[in-house]
Design an enzyme around this catalytic site. Structure first.
Site, PDB file in Angstrom:
ATOM      1  N   PRO A 183      22.397 -25.361 -38.146  1.00 37.35           N
ATOM      2  CG  PRO A 183      23.692 -25.181 -36.195  1.00 37.35           C
ATOM      3  CD  PRO A 183      23.095 -24.370 -37.312  1.00 37.35           C
ATOM      4  CG  ASP A 201      20.477 -25.129 -44.198  1.00 37.87           C
ATOM      5  OD1 ASP A 201      21.421 -24.931 -44.990  1.00 37.87           O
ATOM      6  OD2 ASP A 201      20.200 -24.356 -43.273  1.00 37.87           O
ATOM      7  CE  LYS A 268      18.679 -15.320 -40.575  1.00 38.40           C
ATOM      8  NZ  LYS A 268      18.966 -15.149 -39.161  1.00 38.40           N
TER       9      LYS A 268
HETATM   10  C1  LIG Z   1      21.155 -18.485 -39.307  1.00 35.23           C
HETATM   11  S1  LIG Z   1      21.382 -20.031 -40.042  1.00 35.23           S
HETATM   12  C2  LIG Z   1      20.019 -20.933 -39.416  1.00 35.23           C
HETATM   13  C3  LIG Z   1      20.148 -21.349 -37.988  1.00 35.23           C
HETATM   14  C4  LIG Z   1      19.053 -22.318 -37.600  1.00 35.23           C
HETATM   15  N1  LIG Z   1      17.746 -21.698 -37.591  1.00 35.23           N
HETATM   16  C5  LIG Z   1      19.282 -22.937 -36.245  1.00 35.23           C
HETATM   17  O1  LIG Z   1      18.415 -22.774 -35.376  1.00 35.23           O
HETATM   18  O2  LIG Z   1      20.295 -23.600 -36.042  1.00 35.23           O
HETATM   19  C6  LIG Z   1      20.943 -19.743 -41.685  1.00 35.23           C
HETATM   20  C7  LIG Z   1      20.914 -20.961 -42.561  1.00 35.23           C
HETATM   21  O3  LIG Z   1      20.358 -20.600 -43.821  1.00 35.23           O
HETATM   22  C8  LIG Z   1      20.890 -21.519 -44.759  1.00 35.23           C
HETATM   23  N2  LIG Z   1      20.583 -21.058 -46.115  1.00 35.23           N
HETATM   24  C9  LIG Z   1      21.020 -19.963 -46.758  1.00 35.23           C
HETATM   25  N3  LIG Z   1      20.440 -19.883 -47.980  1.00 35.23           N
HETATM   26  C10 LIG Z   1      19.599 -20.954 -48.085  1.00 35.23           C
HETATM   27  C11 LIG Z   1      18.702 -21.408 -49.070  1.00 35.23           C
HETATM   28  N4  LIG Z   1      18.516 -20.723 -50.222  1.00 35.23           N
HETATM   29  N5  LIG Z   1      17.999 -22.533 -48.841  1.00 35.23           N
HETATM   30  C12 LIG Z   1      18.155 -23.232 -47.695  1.00 35.23           C
HETATM   31  N6  LIG Z   1      18.988 -22.829 -46.711  1.00 35.23           N
HETATM   32  C13 LIG Z   1      19.700 -21.709 -46.903  1.00 35.23           C
HETATM   33  C14 LIG Z   1      22.352 -21.572 -44.409  1.00 35.23           C
HETATM   34  O4  LIG Z   1      22.944 -22.747 -44.916  1.00 35.23           O
HETATM   35  C15 LIG Z   1      22.302 -21.558 -42.879  1.00 35.23           C
HETATM   36  O5  LIG Z   1      22.362 -22.857 -42.361  1.00 35.23           O
END
Ligand SMILES: C[S@@+](CC[C@H](N)C(=O)[O-])C[C@H]1O[C@@H](n2cnc3c(N)ncnc32)[C@H](O)[C@@H]1O
Length: 310
Positions: A183, A201, A268
């Site tokens: 977010p 994202d 991760k």
């Molecule tokens: C751990 S969260 C990120 C939190 C963010 N760094 C913050 O500080 O709020 C991981 C994010 O990766 C996104 N995500 C997963 N696969 C993705 C992709 N192929 N391209 C872009 N975003 C992706 C998810 O939608 C999610 O919002």
């Protein structure tokens, strides 16, 4: 009784909280275990799932609390107690030492340059200690003043910690790519440094972050965007949830493009295991390092920040 240190041909590895099993899998059988501290014979080796490594451990025999504190103080100022047994006695020794500056600081700040040691008691009159440790923080614990109002997620904490450990951060006006931004904790932190942020994202950014000056949002799969689609960036950040090899391939493409200068990415782990081969691929990228930060959970932070090399 002598209070001279007896150095061991060993290193002690303090497991990251909750990751003792991973750490045990990384190391040969320990010579001894004290709480979450594994003493392994031979020089310090690469181990990722640690909060702190005691690089040059020694044992010290002492008669009294004041003897123990005097011997440690004679070596350096900063010593973090790690109570594994005899907690009261460990605390009394710590109280006879110069106080550690316990006051959390407000980001941005630099990592302390003064060495941080650590000690634990093996019995009433014997301690295990090291003046040299891998982490500049007491027992690896990164403390700072949290912002509970501004950011939409708590993920900003690991970005702040990573930037402090990198010893470098985006300057005002520098261009950052934040992949997996939603977010918006990292984007919030980067905008707070005055950087220009391209946040990518598949999910939206929190409105409060999307409208910050310098923030542009792209709703897209980060991995299908090529460097040419984004253009040159000073910093590339990724907190995308994905399989580590997918991140590795994407990062390699960016490195080869020469279009990003600094990288900070969380690797991760999926499921209960960790992807050691891919972590080693990341580790073999010249000039980079991998840490388990205090604010990392089942993930490691890979960073390639040229300023940190020298
Ligand atoms: C751990 S969260 C990120 C939190 C963010 N760094 C913050 O500080 O709020 C991981 C994010 O990766 C996104 N995500 C997963 N696969 C993705 C992709 N192929 N391209 C872009 N975003 C992706 C998810 O939608 C999610 O919002």
């Amino acid at each position: 009784m002598s209070t001279d240190p007896r150095f061991l041909d060993a290193a002690c590895y303090h497991a990251a909280p909750g990751f003792m099993q991973h750490l045990e899998g990384e190391l040969p059988a320990p010579y001894r275990r004290d709480g979450d501290l594994l003493t392994v014979m031979g020089p310090a080796r690469a181990a990722y799932w640690t909060r702190n490594v005691w690089i040059r451990p020694f044992t010290l025999e002492f008669d009294s609390i004041s003897d123990a504190a005097r011997a440690l103080r004679g070596m350096q100022r900063n010593w973090a107690p790690y109570p594994t047994r005899l907690a009261r006695r460990t605390t009394l020794i710590a109280e006879a030492l110069p106080p550690l500056s316990g006051k959390p600081r407000s980001f941005p700040f630099d990592a302390p340059s003064a060495p941080m040691g650590a000690f634990t008691l093996l019995d009433e009159r014997t301690m295990l200690a090291s003046a040299a440790c891998s982490s500049p923080w007491p027992n690896g614990e990164f403390a700072f003043v949290e912002d509970k109002e501004g950011p939409p997620s708590r993920a900003y904490r690991k970005l702040w910690e990573a930037l402090v450990m990198a010893g470098s951060r985006p300057s005002p006006g520098q261009r950052c790519l934040d992949a997996g931004a939603s977010p918006g904790g990292w984007t919030w932190a980067l905008a707070g440094l005055g950087a220009e942020v391209v946040a990518v994202d598949r999910a939206p950014l929190d409105d409060s972050v999307a409208k910050l000056p310098g923030v542009t949002f792209l709703k897209h799969n980060a991995f299908t965007l090529k460097p040419g689609d984004i253009g040159p960036v000073d910093w590339l950040f990724s907190d995308v949830i994905c399989y580590p090899p997918a991140l590795f391939d994407w990062v390699t493409m960016w490195i080869e493009s020469g279009m990003a200068r600094n990288f900070i990415c969380t690797v991760k782990m999926q499921g209960k295991e960790w992807d050691r081969p891919t972590v080693e691929h990341f580790a073999s990228i010249r000039g980079s390092r991998i840490l388990h930060l205090w604010h990392n959970k089942h993930e490691l932070t890979w960073m390639l920040v040229p300023a940190m090399e020298g």
